[in-house]
Design a protein around this motif. Structure first.
Motif, mmCIF file in Angstrom:
data_model
loop_
_atom_site.group_PDB
_atom_site.id
_atom_site.type_symbol
_atom_site.label_atom_id
_atom_site.label_comp_id
_atom_site.label_asym_id
_atom_site.label_seq_id
_atom_site.Cartn_x
_atom_site.Cartn_y
_atom_site.Cartn_z
ATOM 1 N N ASN A 215 0.840 -1.194 0.000
ATOM 2 C CA ASN A 215 0.000 0.000 0.000
ATOM 3 C C ASN A 215 0.881 1.253 0.000
ATOM 4 O O ASN A 215 1.891 1.307 0.699
ATOM 5 N N GLY A 216 0.491 2.222 -0.808
ATOM 6 C CA GLY A 216 1.213 3.489 -0.846
ATOM 7 C C GLY A 216 2.487 3.477 -1.671
ATOM 8 O O GLY A 216 3.258 4.435 -1.627
ATOM 9 N N SER A 217 2.722 2.428 -2.435
ATOM 10 C CA SER A 217 3.975 2.339 -3.201
ATOM 11 C C SER A 217 3.897 2.992 -4.572
ATOM 12 O O SER A 217 4.912 3.083 -5.253
ATOM 13 N N SER B 26 -1.346 2.822 -8.129
ATOM 14 C CA SER B 26 -2.455 3.602 -8.699
ATOM 15 C C SER B 26 -1.950 4.878 -9.347
ATOM 16 O O SER B 26 -2.437 5.293 -10.401
#
Length: 94
Positions: free
Chosen positions: A76-78, A81
């Motif tokens: 997550n957050g890498s 998106s």
């Protein structure tokens, strides 16, 4: 991480397990068949994307061959998106 690989029909791409338990397709695999001779559909060259002057993606380069199967994986957050949104033109790139 961005990994583009096109195994032969019916074959699976070689995978490498990492110490943290994740596996990914061999990033050095080459497309086979018609995709091998075709130009990339998407090419990234030194892509950097920032949110309010805080870089989210730093100097990303790579290409996606026609007919290839691509997996974008990470915690997550890498930036998964953010990468896809920048490729689609939904975010400004630097």
């Amino acid at each position: 991480m961005v990994s583009a690989a096109s195994p032969a029909p019916g074959a699976s791409a070689p995978a490498h397990a990492h110490a943290h338990g994740h596996a990914h397709a061999d990033a050095h695999a080459h497309p086979v068949g018609p995709a091998a001779a075709a130009s990339p559909v998407v090419t990234l060259l030194n892509l950097t994307v920032s949110y309010r002057q805080h870089p989210a993606l730093h100097h990303i380069s790579g290409s996606f061959a026609p007919g290839s199967l691509t997996a974008i994986i990470g915690p997550n957050g890498s930036g998964k998106s953010t990468l896809l949104k920048s490729i689609m033109g939904l975010l400004p790139i630097e």
